[in-house]
Design a protein around this motif. Structure first.
Motif, PDB file in Angstrom:
ATOM      1  N   LEU A 124       0.833  -1.201   0.000  1.00  0.00           N
ATOM      2  CA  LEU A 124       0.000   0.000   0.000  1.00  0.00           C
ATOM      3  C   LEU A 124       0.866   1.249   0.000  1.00  0.00           C
ATOM      4  N   GLU A 125       1.969   1.180   0.717  1.00  0.00           N
ATOM      5  CA  GLU A 125       2.908   2.296   0.760  1.00  0.00           C
ATOM      6  C   GLU A 125       3.486   2.569  -0.624  1.00  0.00           C
ATOM      7  N   GLY A 126       3.799   1.494  -1.363  1.00  0.00           N
ATOM      8  CA  GLY A 126       4.342   1.663  -2.707  1.00  0.00           C
ATOM      9  C   GLY A 126       3.329   2.204  -3.689  1.00  0.00           C
ATOM     10  N   LEU A 127       2.048   1.841  -3.504  1.00  0.00           N
ATOM     11  CA  LEU A 127       0.989   2.305  -4.396  1.00  0.00           C
ATOM     12  C   LEU A 127       0.569   3.743  -4.114  1.00  0.00           C
ATOM     13  N   TYR A 128       0.798   4.192  -2.890  1.00  0.00           N
ATOM     14  CA  TYR A 128       0.247   5.472  -2.432  1.00  0.00           C
ATOM     15  C   TYR A 128       0.584   6.659  -3.353  1.00  0.00           C
ATOM     16  N   PRO A 129       1.859   6.880  -3.751  1.00  0.00           N
ATOM     17  CA  PRO A 129       2.145   8.025  -4.634  1.00  0.00           C
ATOM     18  C   PRO A 129       1.438   7.912  -5.984  1.00  0.00           C
ATOM     19  N   ASP A 130       1.420   6.697  -6.562  1.00  0.00           N
ATOM     20  CA  ASP A 130       0.745   6.508  -7.852  1.00  0.00           C
ATOM     21  C   ASP A 130      -0.758   6.712  -7.714  1.00  0.00           C
ATOM     22  N   TRP A 131      -1.321   6.277  -6.580  1.00  0.00           N
ATOM     23  CA  TRP A 131      -2.749   6.453  -6.337  1.00  0.00           C
ATOM     24  C   TRP A 131      -3.122   7.930  -6.276  1.00  0.00           C
ATOM     25  N   LEU A 132      -2.290   8.718  -5.593  1.00  0.00           N
ATOM     26  CA  LEU A 132      -2.567  10.159  -5.521  1.00  0.00           C
ATOM     27  C   LEU A 132      -2.537  10.795  -6.906  1.00  0.00           C
ATOM     28  N   ARG A 133      -1.548  10.427  -7.741  1.00  0.00           N
ATOM     29  CA  ARG A 133      -1.470  10.972  -9.098  1.00  0.00           C
ATOM     30  C   ARG A 133      -2.677  10.520  -9.925  1.00  0.00           C
ATOM     31  N   TRP A 134      -3.075   9.267  -9.743  1.00  0.00           N
ATOM     32  CA  TRP A 134      -4.233   8.743 -10.468  1.00  0.00           C
ATOM     33  C   TRP A 134      -5.507   9.477 -10.044  1.00  0.00           C
ATOM     34  N   ARG A 135      -5.641   9.736  -8.744  1.00  0.00           N
ATOM     35  CA  ARG A 135      -6.801  10.484  -8.251  1.00  0.00           C
ATOM     36  C   ARG A 135      -6.831  11.889  -8.851  1.00  0.00           C
ATOM     37  N   ARG A 136      -5.655  12.500  -8.944  1.00  0.00           N
ATOM     38  CA  ARG A 136      -5.555  13.860  -9.466  1.00  0.00           C
ATOM     39  C   ARG A 136      -5.842  13.917 -10.969  1.00  0.00           C
ATOM     40  N   ASP A 137      -5.303  12.961 -11.723  1.00  0.00           N
ATOM     41  CA  ASP A 137      -5.342  13.025 -13.183  1.00  0.00           C
ATOM     42  C   ASP A 137      -6.504  12.267 -13.826  1.00  0.00           C
ATOM     43  N   CYS A 138      -7.020  11.238 -13.142  1.00  0.00           N
ATOM     44  CA  CYS A 138      -7.995  10.350 -13.795  1.00  0.00           C
ATOM     45  C   CYS A 138      -9.364  10.320 -13.122  1.00  0.00           C
ATOM     46  N   THR A 139      -9.554  11.067 -12.056  1.00  0.00           N
ATOM     47  CA  THR A 139     -10.855  11.098 -11.382  1.00  0.00           C
ATOM     48  C   THR A 139     -11.308  12.547 -11.231  1.00  0.00           C
ATOM     49  N   HIS A 140     -12.511  12.718 -10.723  1.00  0.00           N
ATOM     50  CA  HIS A 140     -13.088  14.061 -10.599  1.00  0.00           C
ATOM     51  C   HIS A 140     -13.065  14.581  -9.172  1.00  0.00           C
ATOM     52  N   VAL A 141     -12.228  14.009  -8.314  1.00  0.00           N
ATOM     53  CA  VAL A 141     -12.171  14.486  -6.931  1.00  0.00           C
ATOM     54  C   VAL A 141     -11.498  15.849  -6.883  1.00  0.00           C
ATOM     55  N   SER A 142     -11.861  16.633  -5.897  1.00  0.00           N
ATOM     56  CA  SER A 142     -11.312  17.983  -5.753  1.00  0.00           C
ATOM     57  C   SER A 142      -9.946  17.943  -5.083  1.00  0.00           C
ATOM     58  N   ASN A 143      -9.203  19.026  -5.232  1.00  0.00           N
ATOM     59  CA  ASN A 143      -7.906  19.155  -4.561  1.00  0.00           C
ATOM     60  C   ASN A 143      -8.074  19.109  -3.048  1.00  0.00           C
ATOM     61  N   LYS A 144      -9.205  19.634  -2.571  1.00  0.00           N
ATOM     62  CA  LYS A 144      -9.485  19.617  -1.134  1.00  0.00           C
ATOM     63  C   LYS A 144      -9.584  18.175  -0.630  1.00  0.00           C
ATOM     64  N   THR A 145     -10.269  17.318  -1.391  1.00  0.00           N
ATOM     65  CA  THR A 145     -10.408  15.910  -0.999  1.00  0.00           C
ATOM     66  C   THR A 145      -9.054  15.212  -0.998  1.00  0.00           C
ATOM     67  N   ILE A 146      -8.242  15.488  -2.005  1.00  0.00           N
ATOM     68  CA  ILE A 146      -6.912  14.870  -2.076  1.00  0.00           C
ATOM     69  C   ILE A 146      -6.054  15.314  -0.900  1.00  0.00           C
ATOM     70  N   LYS A 147      -6.147  16.587  -0.518  1.00  0.00           N
ATOM     71  CA  LYS A 147      -5.399  17.072   0.644  1.00  0.00           C
ATOM     72  C   LYS A 147      -5.863  16.375   1.915  1.00  0.00           C
ATOM     73  N   GLU A 148      -7.161  16.124   2.024  1.00  0.00           N
ATOM     74  CA  GLU A 148      -7.690  15.394   3.184  1.00  0.00           C
ATOM     75  C   GLU A 148      -7.177  13.967   3.200  1.00  0.00           C
ATOM     76  N   ASN A 149      -7.107  13.338   2.010  1.00  0.00           N
ATOM     77  CA  ASN A 149      -6.549  11.990   1.906  1.00  0.00           C
ATOM     78  C   ASN A 149      -5.103  11.958   2.388  1.00  0.00           C
TER      79      ASN A 149
END
Length: 239
Positions: free
Chosen positions: A84-109
């Motif tokens: 999970l630790e290894g996936l975490y940076p890629d997951w954040l980039r995927w959330r930012r680039d491939c989903t419709h979540v807001s920057n606020k939600t990503i910061k909360e994550n």
């Protein structure tokens, strides 16, 4: 020119000008390649002429990737296991680039990850080896160390669920073991919901203010103050 073409085949996602993030990703990819060279011969990787996919046979088992990068990542997962630790940076980039979540939600994550999961042993275990029992032990220890409301716990848990969803999408695992857990067995911090009660003087001020206003909302509030009934009882009167 020849060396440039070869480089584009090996690192198909790189460009002549790389950002700092791109350089970091390339360095990470090269590290994976170097580690894999210790356990398999990457020179045996071939490209299918019909669809351009990369493939290799290891111990009579075929591994296929859409390109070299994809194949290297799959081989790395196979030999070393993605955590999970290894996936975490890629997951954040995927959330930012491939989903419709807001920057606020990503910061909360990011905040929740740093607060509850960063550097914990469970996020370092290969994700394919994680099971419901491991998470039950982890959650019990987490709630013992810090009393949490159910909402806070669910917010934190959503980060792990998001990581597993991403892992399933990229083919690292087939299911999310957290979904197997019955969370009613855990005890959560009760929310202190203090009720505010109007004094008689405050009630009279509101009634005096609402009296000249002749609409359904004003009349409903006035009726509620006179009857002192619950909202559900008030709605029942309107039916």
């Amino acid at each position: 020119m020849k060396s440039k073409s070869k480089n584009e085949l090996i690192y198909p996602h790189t460009h002549d000008t790389l950002s700092l993030e791109g350089i970091a990703e390339l360095y990470k990819f090269m590290q994976k390649e170097n580690e894999l060279k210790e356990v398999c011969n990457l020179e045996l990787i071939k490209i299918r002429p019909n669809d351009g996919r990369n493939y290799i046979y290891i111990n009579r088992k075929q591994f296929i990737g859409s390109d070299r990068t994809d194949l290297i990542n799959k081989l790395y997962d196979h030999f070393y296991g993605t955590s999970l630790e290894g996936l975490y940076p890629d997951w954040l980039r995927w959330r930012r680039d491939c989903t419709h979540v807001s920057n606020k939600t990503i910061k909360e994550n990011i905040f929740l990850w740093n607060a509850y999961f960063k550097d914990k042993s469970i996020v370092k275990i290969p994700i394919k080896d994680l099971n419901a029992t491991e998470f039950i032990k982890f959650f019990r220890a987490m709630l013992k160390a810090e009393s949490m409301t159910r909402k806070r716990f669910n917010d934190a848990k959503s980060v792990l669920n998001g990581l597993f969803y991403y892992a399933i999408e990229i083919g690292s695992v087939n299911h999310n073991p957290i979904k197997e857990i019955n969370f009613r067995q855990f005890q959560f911090k009760l929310v202190n919901r203090k009720k505010e009660i109007f004094t008689l003087a405050e009630r009279q001020l509101l009634l005096d203010y609402l009296e000249p206003i002749n609409d359904i909302y004003s009349l409903a509030v006035q009726l509620d103050f006179y009857l002192i009934c619950r909202s559900a009882e008030l709605r029942a009167l309107l039916l």
